[in-house]
Each structure stands twice: as structure tokens, then as C-alpha cells.
Design a protein around this motif. Structure first.
Motif, short mmCIF file in Angstrom:
data_model
loop_
_atom_site.label_atom_id
_atom_site.label_comp_id
_atom_site.label_asym_id
_atom_site.label_seq_id
_atom_site.Cartn_x
_atom_site.Cartn_y
_atom_site.Cartn_z
N ARG A 102 0.83 -1.20 0.00
CA ARG A 102 0.00 0.00 0.00
C ARG A 102 0.87 1.25 0.00
N GLN A 103 1.91 1.27 0.81
CA GLN A 103 2.78 2.45 0.88
C GLN A 103 3.50 2.68 -0.45
N LEU A 104 3.91 1.61 -1.11
CA LEU A 104 4.57 1.76 -2.42
C LEU A 104 3.57 2.28 -3.46
N ILE A 105 2.36 1.76 -3.45
CA ILE A 105 1.35 2.24 -4.39
C ILE A 105 1.02 3.70 -4.11
N GLU A 106 0.87 4.05 -2.86
CA GLU A 106 0.59 5.46 -2.52
C GLU A 106 1.75 6.37 -2.93
N HIS A 107 2.97 5.86 -2.88
CA HIS A 107 4.14 6.61 -3.36
C HIS A 107 3.98 6.89 -4.85
N VAL A 108 3.58 5.89 -5.60
CA VAL A 108 3.38 6.08 -7.04
C VAL A 108 2.24 7.05 -7.28
N TYR A 109 1.14 6.93 -6.53
CA TYR A 109 0.04 7.89 -6.67
C TYR A 109 0.56 9.32 -6.52
N ALA A 110 1.29 9.57 -5.45
CA ALA A 110 1.78 10.93 -5.17
C ALA A 110 2.75 11.41 -6.24
N THR A 111 3.65 10.54 -6.66
CA THR A 111 4.65 10.90 -7.67
C THR A 111 3.97 11.19 -9.00
N ALA A 112 3.02 10.34 -9.38
CA ALA A 112 2.31 10.53 -10.64
C ALA A 112 1.48 11.81 -10.62
N LYS A 113 0.81 12.07 -9.51
CA LYS A 113 0.03 13.30 -9.39
C LYS A 113 0.94 14.51 -9.52
N GLY A 114 2.10 14.47 -8.88
CA GLY A 114 3.06 15.56 -8.97
C GLY A 114 3.59 15.77 -10.38
N ALA A 115 3.59 14.71 -11.19
CA ALA A 115 4.05 14.81 -12.57
C ALA A 115 2.92 15.19 -13.53
N GLY A 116 1.72 15.43 -12.99
CA GLY A 116 0.61 15.84 -13.83
C GLY A 116 -0.18 14.71 -14.45
N CYS A 117 0.03 13.49 -13.99
CA CYS A 117 -0.74 12.36 -14.53
C CYS A 117 -2.18 12.42 -14.04
N SER A 118 -3.09 11.93 -14.88
CA SER A 118 -4.51 11.96 -14.52
C SER A 118 -4.99 10.64 -13.93
N ARG A 119 -4.20 9.58 -14.06
CA ARG A 119 -4.59 8.30 -13.47
C ARG A 119 -3.39 7.39 -13.33
N VAL A 120 -3.51 6.46 -12.40
CA VAL A 120 -2.57 5.34 -12.25
C VAL A 120 -3.38 4.08 -12.52
N HIS A 121 -2.82 3.20 -13.32
CA HIS A 121 -3.51 1.93 -13.60
C HIS A 121 -2.51 0.79 -13.52
N TRP A 122 -3.02 -0.42 -13.29
CA TRP A 122 -2.16 -1.59 -13.19
C TRP A 122 -2.95 -2.83 -13.46
N LEU A 123 -2.23 -3.92 -13.62
CA LEU A 123 -2.80 -5.25 -13.83
C LEU A 123 -2.30 -6.17 -12.74
N THR A 124 -3.03 -7.24 -12.53
CA THR A 124 -2.53 -8.33 -11.71
C THR A 124 -3.09 -9.62 -12.28
N HIS A 125 -2.45 -10.70 -11.94
CA HIS A 125 -2.95 -11.99 -12.41
C HIS A 125 -4.22 -12.35 -11.65
N GLU A 126 -5.14 -13.01 -12.33
CA GLU A 126 -6.42 -13.37 -11.70
C GLU A 126 -6.27 -14.26 -10.47
N THR A 127 -5.14 -14.94 -10.34
CA THR A 127 -4.92 -15.83 -9.19
C THR A 127 -4.24 -15.13 -8.01
N ASN A 128 -3.90 -13.86 -8.16
CA ASN A 128 -3.18 -13.13 -7.12
C ASN A 128 -4.18 -12.59 -6.08
N ALA A 129 -4.83 -13.51 -5.38
CA ALA A 129 -5.94 -13.18 -4.49
C ALA A 129 -5.54 -12.23 -3.37
#
Length: 151
Positions: A102-129
Motif C-alpha cells: 500500500r505504501q509503495l502504491i501510494e508513493h506512485v500515486y503521489a509521484t504521478a500526481k506531482g508529474a501531472g498524470c490523470s490516473r494510475v492503472h495496473w494489472l494483476t494476475h487473476e490468481t493473485n488473491a
């Protein structure tokens, strides 16, 4: 409830390769894949090149790198600002479930927002419960399914 252990998150530097590589290899083992050394070397060089839109950060606790995150900025036909693709997220086996992802994802959120990005998106495998439990709390499902053709 997840216990959140405090970590320091910082962008990688050239000196971090020796601690990044074992985490990167652990990520590959988790997904049962093997990326050749030349590609991993090129990826590392891209992280260090300010002209590249690829980034990496490590989570540190007590002087030990315990997690990594990689992200890429890319253009979109739907917005004036870039999107941010969170490509890789990995937490060392012995410290999972402590809020580091969660902290790493929130780091990316903050960094991306600071760079002017409008969204963060990602994928995961369907088995990664286990990861999907976190993703359901900190993101929204887009409703889109991924299709691809390897070339």
C-alpha cells in the motif's frame, strides 16, 4: 486488520542495483517467469536515465530493501496529461501483509500526481488473491479486460 510497518521509500540510485536485483528476481519467480539478464540490465539503465519515462523505487526498513515498485508514464488520447502504468510491485516474502505494498502504491500515486498524470492503472494476475484484496481497497476496477498478442 493489516499492521502498517513504517518504511522509507526512495527512488533507486546506481548504487541500489545490488539490492534491487534480488527483489526483481523474486518478482519473476512469483510470476513463474524469467526475464533474460540483458533485458533486466537495460531496464535498470532506463530507470537511471532521466530521459526515460520509467521509474523505480525501493521500500527500506532498517537499512534493508524489502520491496520494489516500477512505473511508466505514457501518453493517452483521452487526456492532456500522461497516464501512469504501475507495472511491477513486489514485497519480500518475510514482510508481506504489513502495509508495504500500500505504501509503495501510494508513493506512485503521489509521484504521478506531482508529474501531472490523470490516473494510475495496473494489472494483476487473476490468481493473485492476496494482492487483489489490497487493490479492491485502494483502487477501482475499470471493467475492462486485457487482450494481447505477443509479437
Amino acid at each position: 486488520m493489516t499492521v502498517r510497518i513504517p518504511v522509507e521509500i526512495r527512488a533507486v540510485s546506481a548504487a541500489d542495483h545490488v539490492v534491487w536485483l534480488p527483489l526483481w528476481q523474486g518478482y519473476q519467480r512469483f510470476y513463474m517467469t524469467e526475464i533474460d539478464a540483458a533485458t533486466s540490465d537495460l531496464t535498470w539503465q532506463r530507470f537511471l536515465d532521466p530521459a526515460e519515462p520509467m521509474f523505480a523505487a525501493l521500500a527500506w526498513r532498517d537499512g534493508e530493501a524489502i520491496g520494489l515498485v516500477h512505473w511508466i508514464y505514457h501518453r493517452s488520447c483521452w487526456t492532456t496529461g500522461d497516464y501512469c502504468y504501475l507495472q511491477d510491485l513486489f514485497i519480500g516474502k518475510g514482510v508481506r501483509g504489513n502495509g508495504i505494498g500500500r505504501q509503495l502504491i501510494e508513493h506512485v500515486y503521489a509521484t504521478a500526481k506531482g508529474a501531472g498524470c490523470s490516473r494510475v492503472h495496473w494489472l494483476t494476475h487473476e490468481t493473485n488473491a492476496k494482492a487483489k484484496l489490497l487493490y479492491e481497497r485502494i483502487g477501482e476496477r475499470s471493467g475492462f479486460e486485457q487482450y494481447r498478442k505477443l509479437l
